[in-house]
Scaffold this active site. Structure first.
Site, short mmCIF file in Angstrom:
data_model
loop_
_atom_site.label_atom_id
_atom_site.label_comp_id
_atom_site.label_asym_id
_atom_site.label_seq_id
_atom_site.Cartn_x
_atom_site.Cartn_y
_atom_site.Cartn_z
CG ASP A 9 14.78 -9.71 -23.35
OD1 ASP A 9 14.47 -10.41 -24.33
OD2 ASP A 9 13.94 -9.27 -22.54
CG ASP A 104 11.64 -7.08 -24.67
OD1 ASP A 104 11.72 -7.87 -25.64
OD2 ASP A 104 11.59 -7.44 -23.49
CD GLU A 105 14.58 -10.80 -28.03
OE1 GLU A 105 15.63 -11.43 -27.81
OE2 GLU A 105 13.48 -11.36 -28.14
P1 TTP Z 1 9.69 -11.13 -23.57
O1 TTP Z 1 11.02 -10.45 -23.56
O2 TTP Z 1 9.63 -12.56 -24.01
O3 TTP Z 1 9.02 -11.09 -22.12
P2 TTP Z 1 9.08 -9.99 -21.00
O4 TTP Z 1 9.92 -8.82 -21.41
O5 TTP Z 1 7.69 -9.64 -20.59
O6 TTP Z 1 9.74 -10.76 -19.79
P3 TTP Z 1 11.28 -11.20 -19.61
O7 TTP Z 1 11.75 -10.47 -18.40
O8 TTP Z 1 11.24 -12.66 -19.41
O9 TTP Z 1 12.02 -10.77 -20.84
O10 TTP Z 1 8.69 -10.31 -24.49
C1 TTP Z 1 8.73 -8.89 -24.55
C2 TTP Z 1 7.35 -8.31 -24.61
O11 TTP Z 1 6.66 -8.85 -25.75
C3 TTP Z 1 6.50 -8.66 -23.41
O12 TTP Z 1 6.65 -7.74 -22.35
C4 TTP Z 1 5.11 -8.66 -23.98
C5 TTP Z 1 5.29 -9.03 -25.44
N1 TTP Z 1 4.86 -10.43 -25.62
C6 TTP Z 1 3.55 -10.70 -26.05
O13 TTP Z 1 2.78 -9.78 -26.33
N2 TTP Z 1 3.14 -12.00 -26.16
C7 TTP Z 1 3.96 -13.05 -25.85
O14 TTP Z 1 3.55 -14.21 -25.96
C8 TTP Z 1 5.31 -12.77 -25.42
C9 TTP Z 1 6.25 -13.90 -25.07
C10 TTP Z 1 5.69 -11.46 -25.32
MG MG Z 2 11.90 -9.07 -22.18
#
Ligand code: TTP
Ligand code: MG
Length: 383
Positions: A9, A104-105
């Protein structure tokens, strides 16, 4: 034989993608605001912004109050899509068994690759290095013998982390963690578990199976297996989407008929366009309405013949809206359209279509995957 599964991720993905093109923003509180169509909420917050209490889904106005010194950036989805494609292509270089979960995962099954790349840990480091070099973004990797444990592990080691749960260690690892860390345990399930006195994954794991079944049905049985570190799910490319939807939240609640119609019409156009892009037609059209008091209803209708024509979708959606507005006339805060029961080219061809046609279809499908995840992502079986 134990499997080796990675969950990878990207850290603060939207923010990191912005920092990659504006390195001056690295190490600072940065917040990317979400889809402007939704009322402004935080989509992603840098790790420097998180100690201020900022998290995804929080209204931007609140984030501004909590951390006025942060840099606020509007989401640029094309940029994120492009970075996401590169990310998936890197993963596909290491194993064809890849399962993207979002932008992103992804899960990656790397069982049997030790000869080629060294230990799973070494392989994970290679992947992290490539992502960092090519995207200027850090990633966190969980390594385990099954998906659920790998996912929890990557979550726990963020940012820029690497956490390996050795075979046999799953149970001990999961035991003390809060039940909310288990994927699938959201707010509702979390609260229901609390009412039963269950706070940790370990407590959930040791509940009597009948208790779990009675309270949560088959979903609960799966959760409990996961809580025990048992998860046989394979890493596989997800199936084609089963529906396409679009929705819009209004800046102000409204019951203005023409405004609602116009928005509905536009959403239908967008849905129709996506259907045609995917070479699909829908057999079912639905609308979603959320009233000012957050009560949400959906209404749906089947089409006599599958279609991807804007006009057909739009006419059906308008009829559904008409009926709903007659039943309740209070202002709306959100309107949405969904088409489902999608049928593709395959259903239009007869059962006896020629071998060539079948091969062309297969080629098209493989082309799409290659375009998306890189040329080494798939090989045909049987070779
Ligand atoms: P995530 O992987 O949940 O969050 P992140 O990558 O920003 O942070 P982390 O380091 O904790 O992984 O989500 C990936 C992307 O998806 C995030 O950058 C933005 C988008 N997203 C939204 O648009 N709305 C949301 O509510 C969430 C949770 C994520
Ligand atoms: Mg992320």
């Amino acid at each position: 034989m134990a499997r080796f599964i990675f969950h990878i991720d990207l850290d603060a993905f939207f923010v990191s993608a912005e920092q990659a093109i504006a390195p001056g923003l690295k190490g600072k509180p940065v917040i990317v605001g979400g889809d402007p169509r939704r009322r402004g909420v935080v989509a992603s917050a840098s790790y420097e912004a998180r100690p201020f209490g900022i998290h995804a889904g929080m209204p931007l106005s609140q984030a501004r109050r909590l951390c006025p010194q942060a840099t606020f950036i509007q989401a640029n989805f094309l940029r994120y899509r492009e970075a996401s494609n590169k990310f998936m292509a890197i993963l596909a270089d290491f194993s064809p068994d890849i399962e993207p979960l979002g932008l992103d995962e992804a899960y990656l099954d790397v069982t049997g690759y030790q000869e080629l790349y060294g230990s799973p840990r070494e392989l994970a480091l290679k992947i992290k290095t490539r992502i960092h070099k090519e995207l200027d973004i850090t990633a966190s990797v969980g390594i385990a013998t099954c998906k659920v444990v790998a996912k929890i592990a990557s979550d726990l080691c963020k940012p820029d982390g690497l956490l390996e749960i050795a075979p046999g260690e799953e149970h001990a690892f999961l035991l003390p963690l809060p039940a909310a860390k288990l994927p699938g345990v959201g707010k509702k399930t979390g609260e229901a578990l609390k009412e039963m006195g269950i706070n940790t994954i370990g407590q959930l794991a040791s509940l009597h199976i009948e208790t779990v079944k009675r309270r949560f049905g088959s979903f609960g049985v799966m959760l409990q297996q996961h809580a025990n570190g048992i998860d046989e799910r394979k890493v596989a490319m997800p199936g084609e989407p089963k529906s396409i939807s679009q929705q819009i939240t209004f800046a102000r609640d409204t019951s203005e008929r023409h405004f609602l119609e116009a928005n509905l019409h536009r959403l239908c156009q967008e849905v129709g366009q996506e259907l045609r892009r995917q070479d699909k037609r829908a057999e079912c059209v639905a609308i979603k309405l959320r009233y000012a008091d957050f009560k949400t209803i959906t209404r749906q209708v089947s089409l006599k013949e599958a279609s991807n024509a804007n006009q057909v979708i739009s006419t059906k959606a308008s009829e559904l809206l008409d009926t709903a507005l007659r039943q309740r006339r209070t202002p709306l805060r959100l309107i949405g359209v969904r088409v489902s029961n999608l049928v593709g080219q395959e259903r239009q061809l007869s059962l006896f279509d020629s071998e060539t046609e079948r091969l062309v279809r297969l080629d098209k499908a493989l082309d799409r995957i290659r375009q998306k995840y890189g040329s080494k992502a798939i090989k045909l079986g049987g070779g």
